[in-house]
Design a protein around this motif. Sequence first.
Motif, PDB file in Angstrom:
ATOM      1  N   ALA A 193     -49.485  24.115 -12.682  1.00  0.00           N
ATOM      2  CA  ALA A 193     -49.165  22.764 -12.204  1.00  0.00           C
ATOM      3  C   ALA A 193     -47.786  22.330 -12.712  1.00  0.00           C
ATOM      4  CB  ALA A 193     -50.240  21.771 -12.639  1.00  0.00           C
ATOM      5  N   LEU A 194     -47.490  22.640 -13.959  1.00  0.00           N
ATOM      6  CA  LEU A 194     -46.178  22.318 -14.527  1.00  0.00           C
ATOM      7  C   LEU A 194     -45.069  23.060 -13.793  1.00  0.00           C
ATOM      8  CD1 LEU A 194     -44.423  21.013 -16.729  1.00  0.00           C
ATOM      9  CD2 LEU A 194     -44.970  22.980 -18.185  1.00  0.00           C
ATOM     10  N   MET A 195     -45.299  24.338 -13.503  1.00  0.00           N
ATOM     11  CA  MET A 195     -44.303  25.127 -12.776  1.00  0.00           C
ATOM     12  C   MET A 195     -44.105  24.597 -11.359  1.00  0.00           C
ATOM     13  SD  MET A 195     -45.550  28.813 -14.314  1.00  0.00           S
ATOM     14  CE  MET A 195     -44.869  29.798 -13.019  1.00  0.00           C
ATOM     15  N   ALA A 196     -45.186  24.164 -10.711  1.00  0.00           N
ATOM     16  CA  ALA A 196     -45.084  23.595  -9.357  1.00  0.00           C
ATOM     17  C   ALA A 196     -44.291  22.299  -9.401  1.00  0.00           C
ATOM     18  CB  ALA A 196     -46.475  23.361  -8.773  1.00  0.00           C
ATOM     19  N   ARG A 197     -44.530  21.481 -10.420  1.00  0.00           N
ATOM     20  CA  ARG A 197     -43.770  20.234 -10.545  1.00  0.00           C
ATOM     21  C   ARG A 197     -42.302  20.529 -10.760  1.00  0.00           C
ATOM     22  NH1 ARG A 197     -43.849  16.889 -15.835  1.00  0.00           N
ATOM     23  NH2 ARG A 197     -42.373  18.562 -16.223  1.00  0.00           N
ATOM     24  N   ASP A 198     -42.003  21.504 -11.622  1.00  0.00           N
ATOM     25  CA  ASP A 198     -40.603  21.874 -11.860  1.00  0.00           C
ATOM     26  C   ASP A 198     -39.926  22.344 -10.577  1.00  0.00           C
ATOM     27  OD1 ASP A 198     -40.919  21.232 -14.528  1.00  0.00           O
ATOM     28  OD2 ASP A 198     -40.994  23.309 -15.230  1.00  0.00           O
ATOM     29  N   ARG A 199     -40.649  23.149  -9.771  1.00  0.00           N
ATOM     30  CA  ARG A 199     -40.090  23.611  -8.491  1.00  0.00           C
ATOM     31  C   ARG A 199     -39.853  22.428  -7.551  1.00  0.00           C
ATOM     32  NH1 ARG A 199     -43.817  27.703  -9.292  1.00  0.00           N
ATOM     33  NH2 ARG A 199     -45.317  26.714  -7.902  1.00  0.00           N
ATOM     34  N   ALA A 200     -40.785  21.482  -7.523  1.00  0.00           N
ATOM     35  CA  ALA A 200     -40.639  20.318  -6.652  1.00  0.00           C
ATOM     36  C   ALA A 200     -39.428  19.484  -7.058  1.00  0.00           C
ATOM     37  CB  ALA A 200     -41.915  19.469  -6.683  1.00  0.00           C
ATOM     38  N   VAL A 201     -39.228  19.302  -8.346  1.00  0.00           N
ATOM     39  CA  VAL A 201     -38.068  18.539  -8.820  1.00  0.00           C
ATOM     40  C   VAL A 201     -36.783  19.280  -8.460  1.00  0.00           C
ATOM     41  CG1 VAL A 201     -36.836  17.751 -10.891  1.00  0.00           C
ATOM     42  CG2 VAL A 201     -39.284  17.297 -10.642  1.00  0.00           C
ATOM     43  N   GLU A 202     -36.759  20.572  -8.672  1.00  0.00           N
ATOM     44  CA  GLU A 202     -35.573  21.373  -8.346  1.00  0.00           C
ATOM     45  C   GLU A 202     -35.255  21.303  -6.849  1.00  0.00           C
ATOM     46  OE1 GLU A 202     -32.218  23.459  -8.974  1.00  0.00           O
ATOM     47  OE2 GLU A 202     -33.565  22.742 -10.555  1.00  0.00           O
ATOM     48  N   ASN A 203     -36.291  21.413  -6.012  1.00  0.00           N
ATOM     49  CA  ASN A 203     -36.085  21.304  -4.562  1.00  0.00           C
ATOM     50  C   ASN A 203     -35.561  19.928  -4.188  1.00  0.00           C
ATOM     51  OD1 ASN A 203     -36.916  23.902  -4.053  1.00  0.00           O
ATOM     52  ND2 ASN A 203     -39.029  23.330  -3.632  1.00  0.00           N
ATOM     53  N   TRP A 204     -36.106  18.879  -4.786  1.00  0.00           N
ATOM     54  CA  TRP A 204     -35.658  17.510  -4.509  1.00  0.00           C
ATOM     55  C   TRP A 204     -34.192  17.355  -4.896  1.00  0.00           C
ATOM     56  CZ3 TRP A 204     -34.682  13.690  -8.443  1.00  0.00           C
ATOM     57  CH2 TRP A 204     -34.399  12.426  -7.939  1.00  0.00           C
ATOM     58  N   LEU A 205     -33.837  17.883  -6.059  1.00  0.00           N
ATOM     59  CA  LEU A 205     -32.441  17.800  -6.491  1.00  0.00           C
ATOM     60  C   LEU A 205     -31.514  18.518  -5.520  1.00  0.00           C
ATOM     61  CD1 LEU A 205     -32.844  18.356 -10.342  1.00  0.00           C
ATOM     62  CD2 LEU A 205     -32.075  16.260  -9.203  1.00  0.00           C
TER      63      LEU A 205
END
Length: 92
Positions: A41-53
């Motif tokens: 879940a933490l890795m998915a959140r990190d990917r989502a933030v990176e994609n948003w950026l």
Amino acid sequence: MRSTQQFSITLPNEMANVVKSKVSGGEYASESEVIRDGLRALMARDRAVENWLQQEVGPAFDALKADPTRAIALKQVRSRLANLHKSSTVNA
């Protein structure tokens, strides 16, 4: 070659109780599965933030840099947010 590594971790009592509860409740078979799922879940959140950026913040910054007249003053932002807040609390 092993595809796993063993760790020894220390958790606050509250977190440890959550892990134990997930296992005793049958949601997970082991404490390790709870921790792995949390890390996923933490890795998915990190990917989502990176994609948003990359997909939203970067292009917005580039557009503003190319045309600074698109910027709005902080006072305008605060005013718009205050109006949105006021209208959302009135209708609630």
